[in-house]
Scaffold this motif. Structure first.
Motif, PDB file in Angstrom:
ATOM      1  N   SER A  11       3.309  17.148   0.869  1.00  0.00           N
ATOM      2  CA  SER A  11       1.997  16.310   0.714  1.00  0.00           C
ATOM      3  C   SER A  11       1.278  15.926   1.950  1.00  0.00           C
ATOM      4  O   SER A  11       2.085  15.455   2.812  1.00  0.00           O
ATOM      5  N   PRO A  12       0.115  15.905   1.769  1.00  0.00           N
ATOM      6  CA  PRO A  12      -0.742  15.192   2.902  1.00  0.00           C
ATOM      7  C   PRO A  12      -0.486  13.784   2.896  1.00  0.00           C
ATOM      8  O   PRO A  12      -0.281  13.256   1.864  1.00  0.00           O
ATOM      9  N   ILE A  13      -0.248  13.133   4.205  1.00  0.00           N
ATOM     10  CA  ILE A  13      -0.047  11.693   4.192  1.00  0.00           C
ATOM     11  C   ILE A  13      -1.541  10.966   4.525  1.00  0.00           C
ATOM     12  O   ILE A  13      -2.289  11.473   5.432  1.00  0.00           O
ATOM     13  N   PRO A  14      -1.807  10.070   3.667  1.00  0.00           N
ATOM     14  CA  PRO A  14      -3.099   9.670   4.183  1.00  0.00           C
ATOM     15  C   PRO A  14      -3.262   9.039   5.251  1.00  0.00           C
ATOM     16  O   PRO A  14      -2.516   8.618   5.882  1.00  0.00           O
ATOM     17  N   GLU A  15      -4.537   9.294   5.768  1.00  0.00           N
ATOM     18  CA  GLU A  15      -5.009   8.753   7.227  1.00  0.00           C
ATOM     19  C   GLU A  15      -4.568   7.331   7.540  1.00  0.00           C
ATOM     20  O   GLU A  15      -4.190   7.171   8.546  1.00  0.00           O
ATOM     21  N   ARG A  16      -4.728   6.572   6.628  1.00  0.00           N
ATOM     22  CA  ARG A  16      -4.570   5.059   6.888  1.00  0.00           C
ATOM     23  C   ARG A  16      -3.047   4.609   7.188  1.00  0.00           C
ATOM     24  O   ARG A  16      -2.727   3.660   7.742  1.00  0.00           O
ATOM     25  N   PHE A  17      -2.151   5.607   6.889  1.00  0.00           N
ATOM     26  CA  PHE A  17      -0.748   5.637   7.295  1.00  0.00           C
ATOM     27  C   PHE A  17      -0.376   6.297   8.921  1.00  0.00           C
ATOM     28  O   PHE A  17       0.578   6.151   9.030  1.00  0.00           O
ATOM     29  N   ALA A  18      -1.507   6.663   9.389  1.00  0.00           N
ATOM     30  CA  ALA A  18      -1.375   7.416  10.558  1.00  0.00           C
ATOM     31  C   ALA A  18      -0.629   6.518  11.782  1.00  0.00           C
ATOM     32  O   ALA A  18       0.309   7.201  12.576  1.00  0.00           O
ATOM     33  N   THR A  19      -0.792   5.131  11.531  1.00  0.00           N
ATOM     34  CA  THR A  19       0.181   4.139  12.628  1.00  0.00           C
ATOM     35  C   THR A  19       1.580   4.048  12.046  1.00  0.00           C
ATOM     36  O   THR A  19       2.117   3.395  13.018  1.00  0.00           O
ATOM     37  N   ILE A  20       1.877   4.467  11.162  1.00  0.00           N
ATOM     38  CA  ILE A  20       3.365   4.346  10.570  1.00  0.00           C
ATOM     39  C   ILE A  20       4.223   5.485  11.157  1.00  0.00           C
ATOM     40  O   ILE A  20       3.859   6.567  10.836  1.00  0.00           O
ATOM     41  N   ASN A  21       5.117   4.980  11.973  1.00  0.00           N
ATOM     42  CA  ASN A  21       5.958   5.911  12.523  1.00  0.00           C
ATOM     43  C   ASN A  21       6.775   6.658  11.622  1.00  0.00           C
ATOM     44  O   ASN A  21       7.294   5.934  10.820  1.00  0.00           O
ATOM     45  N   LEU A  22       7.125   7.868  11.771  1.00  0.00           N
ATOM     46  CA  LEU A  22       8.211   8.632  11.068  1.00  0.00           C
ATOM     47  C   LEU A  22       7.701   8.875   9.397  1.00  0.00           C
ATOM     48  O   LEU A  22       8.752   9.160   8.658  1.00  0.00           O
ATOM     49  N   ASP A  61       0.863  -1.031   0.274  1.00  0.00           N
ATOM     50  CA  ASP A  61       0.042   0.001  -0.111  1.00  0.00           C
ATOM     51  C   ASP A  61       0.678   1.300   0.102  1.00  0.00           C
ATOM     52  O   ASP A  61       0.908   2.251  -0.904  1.00  0.00           O
ATOM     53  N   TYR A  62       1.914   1.151   0.877  1.00  0.00           N
ATOM     54  CA  TYR A  62       2.765   2.531   1.085  1.00  0.00           C
ATOM     55  C   TYR A  62       3.503   2.769  -0.270  1.00  0.00           C
ATOM     56  O   TYR A  62       3.634   3.902  -0.780  1.00  0.00           O
ATOM     57  N   LEU A  63       4.140   1.626  -0.746  1.00  0.00           N
ATOM     58  CA  LEU A  63       4.942   1.656  -1.812  1.00  0.00           C
ATOM     59  C   LEU A  63       4.181   2.152  -3.391  1.00  0.00           C
ATOM     60  O   LEU A  63       4.553   3.108  -3.994  1.00  0.00           O
ATOM     61  N   THR A  64       3.023   1.767  -3.257  1.00  0.00           N
ATOM     62  CA  THR A  64       2.013   1.906  -4.233  1.00  0.00           C
ATOM     63  C   THR A  64       1.616   3.562  -4.342  1.00  0.00           C
ATOM     64  O   THR A  64       1.765   4.300  -5.132  1.00  0.00           O
ATOM     65  N   TRP A  65       1.147   3.948  -2.983  1.00  0.00           N
ATOM     66  CA  TRP A  65       1.211   5.666  -2.817  1.00  0.00           C
ATOM     67  C   TRP A  65       2.341   6.339  -3.136  1.00  0.00           C
ATOM     68  O   TRP A  65       2.060   7.289  -3.871  1.00  0.00           O
ATOM     69  N   LEU A  66       3.299   6.005  -2.698  1.00  0.00           N
ATOM     70  CA  LEU A  66       4.580   6.780  -2.905  1.00  0.00           C
ATOM     71  C   LEU A  66       4.824   6.842  -4.427  1.00  0.00           C
ATOM     72  O   LEU A  66       5.277   7.864  -4.771  1.00  0.00           O
ATOM     73  N   ASP A  67       4.971   5.550  -5.198  1.00  0.00           N
ATOM     74  CA  ASP A  67       5.166   5.708  -6.498  1.00  0.00           C
ATOM     75  C   ASP A  67       4.317   6.636  -7.431  1.00  0.00           C
ATOM     76  O   ASP A  67       4.420   7.494  -8.019  1.00  0.00           O
ATOM     77  N   HIS A  68       2.933   6.529  -6.814  1.00  0.00           N
ATOM     78  CA  HIS A  68       1.942   7.338  -7.594  1.00  0.00           C
ATOM     79  C   HIS A  68       2.088   8.750  -7.340  1.00  0.00           C
ATOM     80  O   HIS A  68       1.969   9.569  -8.335  1.00  0.00           O
ATOM     81  N   LEU A  69       2.236   9.060  -6.061  1.00  0.00           N
ATOM     82  CA  LEU A  69       2.725  10.579  -5.614  1.00  0.00           C
ATOM     83  C   LEU A  69       3.763  10.959  -6.459  1.00  0.00           C
ATOM     84  O   LEU A  69       3.581  12.291  -7.032  1.00  0.00           O
ATOM     85  N   LEU A  70       5.081  10.266  -6.419  1.00  0.00           N
ATOM     86  CA  LEU A  70       6.142  10.865  -7.242  1.00  0.00           C
ATOM     87  C   LEU A  70       5.639  11.045  -8.969  1.00  0.00           C
ATOM     88  O   LEU A  70       6.074  11.901  -9.567  1.00  0.00           O
ATOM     89  N   ARG A  71       4.850   9.915  -9.209  1.00  0.00           N
ATOM     90  CA  ARG A  71       4.661   9.853 -10.727  1.00  0.00           C
ATOM     91  C   ARG A  71       3.844  10.944 -11.123  1.00  0.00           C
ATOM     92  O   ARG A  71       3.670  11.521 -12.057  1.00  0.00           O
ATOM     93  N   ASP A  72       2.651  11.194 -10.533  1.00  0.00           N
ATOM     94  CA  ASP A  72       1.572  12.096 -10.419  1.00  0.00           C
ATOM     95  C   ASP A  72       2.269  13.374 -10.532  1.00  0.00           C
ATOM     96  O   ASP A  72       2.072  14.593 -11.321  1.00  0.00           O
ATOM     97  N   GLY A  73       3.098  13.739  -9.503  1.00  0.00           N
ATOM     98  CA  GLY A  73       3.729  14.949  -9.303  1.00  0.00           C
ATOM     99  C   GLY A  73       4.510  15.392 -10.296  1.00  0.00           C
ATOM    100  O   GLY A  73       4.555  16.504 -10.833  1.00  0.00           O
ATOM    101  N   ALA A  74       5.563  14.332 -10.953  1.00  0.00           N
ATOM    102  CA  ALA A  74       6.164  14.853 -12.048  1.00  0.00           C
ATOM    103  C   ALA A  74       5.410  15.208 -13.396  1.00  0.00           C
ATOM    104  O   ALA A  74       5.889  16.187 -14.156  1.00  0.00           O
ATOM    105  N   ALA A  75       4.331  14.177 -13.630  1.00  0.00           N
ATOM    106  CA  ALA A  75       3.561  14.603 -14.705  1.00  0.00           C
ATOM    107  C   ALA A  75       2.970  16.130 -14.487  1.00  0.00           C
ATOM    108  O   ALA A  75       2.682  16.544 -15.912  1.00  0.00           O
TER     109      ALA A  75
END
Ligand SMILES: [Zn+2]
Lengths: 247, 312
Positions: free
Chosen positions: B273-284, B248-262
Motif C-alpha cells: 500500500s502507498p504510505i501517505p505523504e504526511r508520514f514521509a518524515t516517519i523513519n522506517l 494519525d498513524y494508528l487511525t490510518w493503519l486501522d482504516h487500511l486494515l479494516r477497509d482492506g479486509a472488507a
C-alpha cells in the motif's frame, strides 16, 4: 586482462538468448529437472510472484502469484521455495472461470529464491521469480494450532468470503488445519493435500495440490469470473474430506 | 615475522574494532535532575549495536532512578558509567517500561539494584526474553556478547512512587505490548511514555493487543499534566505533536486494515500500500508497515469472513 577475456566469452552466450536468471540461485538447474522434467522454459517477468522483501513471520509468508497475462492459456502453475527442506508449495490448475491468480501463505526455513512456473498450452514453462529474506525457522517451528486446546474439534472448519470486483469476484478462504509437515519432533505428516472448486452444476473450476510448505491454518484466495455459488472440497493426507459452499 | 611483530599487528588491527563497539553514550539534561540518552530512529544494525532507544534517568535526592536499561549488557554497563559521570549519587531503582529487548536487555548491569516492572512485563520477558535476545544477536552481532535476560525482581502497580522530592506517577497501560508502564514525574512534568509513543519513527506492533487499545492509551497520556514528552523512540517534544502523529498513524493503519479486509484485499497487496505523504518524515514506515500487516491483518480478515462448511 583476464576479466576482459571473460566478457568476450560471455557475450556470444547472451546473444544466443541463454536464460538469465533474475535471482541468484544455485538450485535452478536441479529444480528444472526435478519439477519440470527439463522441459523448455523462459524466465518471464509476465509471471508476477509477489512476496514481501522479508518474512516478518517465517511461518506465515504471504505470496501472490499473478499469471493473468496468460489468461486462457494456462495449464498449470507450480510454485516452490528453493532453499526450503520441503520446497514444494502448490500445483494449481485453474480451469473454467477461475483466473490464473492465486494467493497463499507459506512457511520459509531461510532466505530463499521463490519460483512460480506457469505451463502454457504450447508446452513452454514461464518462470516467475522472487527473493525473500528471512531470519528462518518457519518449517521447523512448533505448531501454533496444536497448542490450542480442542483444536481437533475445529479441524477442517472453513471461513470464507466473496468480494466483488469489476469483472470477477475474489474468494478468500481460511481453513483450520495444523498442516503438519513431518519436520517437527514426533508429529508425522498430516496436511491438506488436495482442493477442488466446483460450480453449482458440478463442473470442475480449479484443482489444487497442496504441499507441506503451506502454512498451518491455510489461507487461500482465488479470482472467479461469473456469478453463482461455488463449492469447495478439501482432502487431507488422512483421507478426511471437508466441504464448504461459497455464497 | 617474530611473535613481537605479530602482537603489534594484532593490537593495531584490533584496537579500531574495539573502539567501534563503544555506544558513546552522552547524557543530555532535558529538565531539572532529568537526563536523556537518545537513540537513533534507525533499525537495529551492526553499526548502532541496538542503540535505537531512549533511556532516561532522574537524579533525585535519594539516588538515581533509571528508566529502561537498553539493548545489551554492554549498553547497560556504558549507561552506568555515563550516570557516574554526571552524579556521585548511587542508582537506587530501575523502572522498565516494557519487556522489549532494546529496553530491558541492559538489566545485567543493574543486578545490585531493584528492577521494577509491571507483572505482565515480567511474564512476557520470562516467556519471550531468550528468543528476543537471540534475534537481537542476529541483528546487531558482537555488541550483544555476554548479554543474558535478567528478570525484574519487583512488581510495580499503578500509583505514585516517591524518590526524594520526585513523585513519580506510574500508569499501567496496554497498547504496545499488553503491559506498558508510563511514568510521569509530577515535579518536572516529564512524561516517559515508553513505546506507547513513537515519534518520527514508525511504531512497532508485534505484541499489541489491538490498535483501539493503543488509541485509548494515547488519549490517557495526552490528558496528563505533562510539560515534556519522552517517546520510547524518536525526539522529545514540549508540544502535543507526538500524540497527534501517533493518533494519525494508528487511525490510518486501522482504516487500511479494516477497509482492506472488507474489500477482500490480499495481505501482500496491503503490504505494498502507498504510505501517505504526511508520514514521509516517519523513519522506517515502509518496513514497519510490512511487519504490522503481517501481525494484524489476519484478525481483521477473519471478521470479514463467515463459516461456510456444509458438512463435517
Ligand atoms: Zn517496544
Amino acid at each position: 586482462m583476464r576479466l576482459r577475456g571473460w566478457w568476450i566469452c560471455c557475450v556470444p552466450m547472451l546473444a544466443w538468448g541463454a536464460p538469465v536468471d533474475p535471482v541468484p540461485s544455485v538450485m535452478w538447474a536441479y529444480y528444472h529437472q526435478l519439477f519440470l522434467a527439463n522441459a523448455p522454459f523462459v524466465f518471464d517477468e509476465r509471471v508476477k510472484l509477489l512476496a514481501p522483501p522479508f518474512a516478518e513471520d517465517a511461518r506465515q509468508v504471504p505470496l501472490e502469484i499473478d499469471a493473468r497475462a496468460f489468461k486462457g492459456d494456462v495449464v498449470k502453475i507450480l510454485a516452490w521455495a528453493e532453499l526450503n527442506p520441503l520446497p514444494q508449495i502448490v500445483d494449481f490448475q485453474p480451469m473454467e472461470r477461475v483466473l490464473p491468480w492465486l494467493s497463499i501463505r507459506v512457511r520459509i526455513e531461510q532466505a530463499t529464491p521463490l519460483r512460480a512456473t506457469v505451463l502454457t498450452r504450447d508446452g513452454l514453462w514461464h518462470v516467475g521469480s522472487a527473493l525473500i529474506d528471512a531470519a528462518g525457522g518457519g518449517c521447523t517451528a512448533p505448531s501454533v494450532v496444536r497448542t490450542q486446546p480442542g483444536w481437533e474439534d475445529h479441524l477442517g472448519e472453513v471461513l470464507g468470503g466473496r468480494y466483488p470486483r469489476a469483472t470477477f469476484s475474489r474468494v478468500k478462504l481460511h481453513v483450520a488445519h495444523p498442516m503438519d509437515n513431518g519436520m517437527v519432533s514426533g508429529i508425522p505428516e498430516f496436511f491438506i493435500n488436495h482442493a477442488e472448486l466446483r460450480s453449482d452444476d458440478n463442473r470442475l473450476l480449479a484443482r489444487m495440490e497442496l504441499f507441506p510448505a503451506v502454512s498451518e491454518n491455510p489461507n487461500l484466495a482465488f479470482d472467479i469470473e461469473g456469478p453463482g455459488p461455488t463449492r469447495l472440497t478439501l482432502r487431507d493426507t488422512s483421507g478426511s474430506q471437508f466441504e464448504a459452499a461459497i455464497p | 615475522m617474530s611473535p613481537r611483530w605479530i602482537m603489534l599487528w594484532l593490537i593495531l588491527f584490533s584496537l579500531p574494532v574495539l573502539a567501534e563497539l563503544d555506544y558513546g553514550l552522552k547524557p543530555r539534561l532535558i529538565a531539572d535532575d532529568t537526563w536523556l540518552l537518545e537513540g537513533s530512529t534507525a533499525n537495529f544494525t551492526k553499526d548502532n549495536g541496538g542503540n535505537i532507544v531512549n533511556v532516561g534517568f532522574i537524579v533525585t535526592e535519594a539516588g538515581v532512578v533509571v528508566i529502561d536499561t537498553g539493548p545489551s549488557r554492554r549498553y547497560g554497563e556504558a549507561l552506568r558509567q555515563a550516570i557516574a559521570r554526571v552524579t556521585e549519587k548511587p542508582v537506587i531503582q530501575v523502572l522498565l517500561t516494557h519487556h522489549h529487548p532494546d529496553h530491558a536487555l541492559g538489566n545485567q548491569a543493574f543486578k545490585d539494584v531493584p528492577i521494577g516492572a509491571l507483572a505482565g512485563t515480567a511474564e512476557l520477558l520470562h516467556a519471550q526474553g531468550d528468543s528476543l535476545a537471540e534475534n537481537l544477536y542476529r541483528l546487531v552481532g558482537d555488541w550483544m556478547r555476554g548479554t543474558e535476560v535478567v528478570l525484574p525482581g519487583e512488581v510495580l502497580q499503578a500509583g505514585v512512587k516517591t524518590f526524594g522530592s520526585h513523585d513519580l506517577q506510574l500508569l499501567h497501560l496496554r497498547g504496545h505490548t499488553g503491559a506498558d508502564l508510563a511514568i510521569l514525574d509530577r515535579k518536572t512534568g516529564v512524561l516517559f511514555a515508553g513505546d506507547l509513543v513513537f515519534y518520527q519513527r514508525a511504531l512497532t506492533t508485534p505484541h499489541t493487543p489491538g490498535l483501539a487499545q493503543w488509541q485509548a492509551d494515547i488519549a490517557t497520556l495526552q490528558g496528563l499534566p505533562w510539560t515534556l514528552v519522552v517517546p520510547g523512540h524518536g525526539p522529545i517534544a514540549t508540544d502535543a505533536k507526538p500524540f497527534e502523529q501517533m493518533r494519525d498513524y494508528l487511525t490510518w493503519l486501522d482504516h487500511l486494515l479494516r477497509d482492506g479486509a472488507a474489500q477482500g484485499r490480499d495481505m501482500s497487496e496491503l503490504i505494498r500500500s502507498p504510505i501517505p505523504e504526511r508520514f514521509a518524515t516517519i523513519n522506517l514506515a515502509r518496513y514497519e508497515l510490512t511487519r504490522s500487516v503481517t501481525h494484524l491483518y489476519p484478525q481483521y480478515e477473519r471478521t470479514q469472513m463467515q463459516p461456510i462448511n456444509t458438512q463435517q
